[in-house]
Design a protein around this motif. Structure first.
Motif, PDB file in Angstrom:
ATOM      1  N   GLY A  74      -8.850   2.008   4.194  1.00 57.99           N
ATOM      2  CA  GLY A  74     -10.074   2.178   3.428  1.00 57.99           C
ATOM      3  C   GLY A  74     -11.354   2.002   4.225  1.00 57.99           C
ATOM      4  O   GLY A  74     -12.449   2.029   3.653  1.00 57.99           O
ATOM      5  N   LYS A  75     -11.253   1.836   5.535  1.00 56.97           N
ATOM      6  CA  LYS A  75     -12.427   1.644   6.376  1.00 56.97           C
ATOM      7  C   LYS A  75     -12.488   2.742   7.435  1.00 56.97           C
ATOM      8  O   LYS A  75     -11.472   3.230   7.902  1.00 56.97           O
ATOM      9  N   THR A  76     -13.722   3.116   7.800  1.00 60.08           N
ATOM     10  CA  THR A  76     -13.936   4.101   8.846  1.00 60.08           C
ATOM     11  C   THR A  76     -14.734   3.454   9.963  1.00 60.08           C
ATOM     12  O   THR A  76     -15.734   2.776   9.711  1.00 60.08           O
ATOM     13  N   TYR A  77     -14.289   3.639  11.204  1.00 56.99           N
ATOM     14  CA  TYR A  77     -14.991   3.016  12.324  1.00 56.99           C
ATOM     15  C   TYR A  77     -14.782   3.857  13.583  1.00 56.99           C
ATOM     16  O   TYR A  77     -13.829   4.627  13.700  1.00 56.99           O
ATOM     17  N   PHE A  78     -15.698   3.683  14.532  1.00 57.53           N
ATOM     18  CA  PHE A  78     -15.572   4.330  15.827  1.00 57.53           C
ATOM     19  C   PHE A  78     -14.841   3.404  16.793  1.00 57.53           C
ATOM     20  O   PHE A  78     -14.945   2.180  16.701  1.00 57.53           O
ATOM     21  N   LYS A  79     -14.140   4.011  17.738  1.00 64.39           N
ATOM     22  CA  LYS A  79     -13.360   3.235  18.693  1.00 64.39           C
ATOM     23  C   LYS A  79     -13.386   3.937  20.041  1.00 64.39           C
ATOM     24  O   LYS A  79     -13.287   5.163  20.123  1.00 64.39           O
ATOM     25  N   VAL A  80     -13.512   3.157  21.100  1.00 63.50           N
ATOM     26  CA  VAL A  80     -13.413   3.650  22.469  1.00 63.50           C
ATOM     27  C   VAL A  80     -12.215   2.984  23.121  1.00 63.50           C
ATOM     28  O   VAL A  80     -12.070   1.765  23.067  1.00 63.50           O
ATOM     29  N   ARG A  81     -11.333   3.794  23.724  1.00 63.47           N
ATOM     30  CA  ARG A  81     -10.147   3.258  24.407  1.00 63.47           C
ATOM     31  C   ARG A  81     -10.104   3.763  25.836  1.00 63.47           C
ATOM     32  O   ARG A  81     -10.395   4.923  26.092  1.00 63.47           O
ATOM     33  N   LYS A  82      -9.715   2.878  26.733  1.00 63.79           N
ATOM     34  CA  LYS A  82      -9.456   3.273  28.114  1.00 63.79           C
ATOM     35  C   LYS A  82      -7.953   3.305  28.298  1.00 63.79           C
ATOM     36  O   LYS A  82      -7.286   2.279  28.176  1.00 63.79           O
ATOM     37  N   ILE A  83      -7.408   4.487  28.583  1.00 64.32           N
ATOM     38  CA  ILE A  83      -5.963   4.673  28.690  1.00 64.32           C
ATOM     39  C   ILE A  83      -5.520   4.449  30.130  1.00 64.32           C
ATOM     40  O   ILE A  83      -6.110   4.978  31.071  1.00 64.32           O
ATOM     41  N   SER A  84      -4.470   3.653  30.298  1.00 66.37           N
ATOM     42  CA  SER A  84      -3.910   3.420  31.630  1.00 66.37           C
ATOM     43  C   SER A  84      -3.311   4.710  32.168  1.00 66.37           C
ATOM     44  O   SER A  84      -2.653   5.461  31.437  1.00 66.37           O
TER      45      SER A  84
END
Length: 235
Positions: A74-84
């Protein structure tokens, strides 16, 4: 946007499996039979989606960065991921930065400063490009829709793990190409006191559930492999 940048600190371990075929109930029945000191309890249905953004040249993803908007619980958010970029078992857990809760229609270009700061925080070296301008140029590239069923795995002395049966649809938003995959995800409690139970569950899957194949790729990496398969070069 509500909230502020924070490095995710999950007190749990995720293990992902690809399901060969469509018979998840058969897998669940096997585990219930073999894991005699545990019980599997249906909890609920779930669904969510993730939209992955990049600039047209794919500069972010080529640098091992995934910028996405995720809808979950029920929540919307932005996310930044650094992939190995290490192979297989040498992979490190993806470093994740959550950038606060947002509205469903908002895009990365609406929060270029916060997102550019999260990108900078994921690297030890400074960038020589204008990240704020880059974030403003991002467009939606891939959408991943996931739905399925959630089960609790309950054992003695308060042990509890979670098992998800998942149907994921990967879609290239430009070409509209779609690919569906079925899978199972285990969420195991961390800590030495849970090691024995965690290993018993994983051993049972390894020995009795040949329909499940473990993988260590993120959903973004799976999306790239399914939607943009590499054409082998001829000598």
């Amino acid at each position: 946007m509500k909230g502020k940048d924070k490095l995710e600190n999950e007190n749990r371990k995720k293990v992902h499996y690809l399901l060969i075929g469509k018979n998840f109930k058969k897998v669940l029945k096997k585990l219930d039979k073999e894991l005699k000191f545990y019980r599997f309890e249906y909890d609920s249905k779930f669904k969510g989606n993730e939209i992955i953004y990049d600039i047209p040249s794919n500069l972010l993803s080529n640098a091992g960065l995934v910028l996405s908007k995720q809808y979950d619980d029920g929540k919307t958010y932005f996310k930044v991921r650094k992939i190995s970029n290490l192979p297989g078992g040498f992979k490190n857990r993806a470093q994740k930065f959550f950038i606060g809760e947002c509205e469903g229609k908002e895009e990365p270009k609406d929060f270029p400063i916060q997102i550019s700061q999260a990108i900078e925080n994921s690297f030890s070296s400074e960038f020589t490009i204008d990240l704020v301008s880059l974030v403003r140029k991002t467009i939606p590239k891939i959408q991943i829709d996931v739905k399925g069923q959630r089960y609790k795995i309950l054992g003695g002395l308060g042990y509890e793990a979670i098992l998800f049966f998942e149907e994921a649809i990967y879609c290239d938003l430009q070409s509209k190409k779609k690919v569906k995959r079925l899978g199972v995800t285990l969420i195991l409690p961390a800590g030495e006191k849970n090691e024995r139970e965690n290993q018993e569950i994983m051993d049972a899957i390894d020995h009795y559930c040949k329909e499940l194949i473990i993988y260590r790729q993120s959903r973004f990496e799976i999306a790239k492999r399914l939607l943009y398969p590499q054409v082998p070069t001829q000598n």
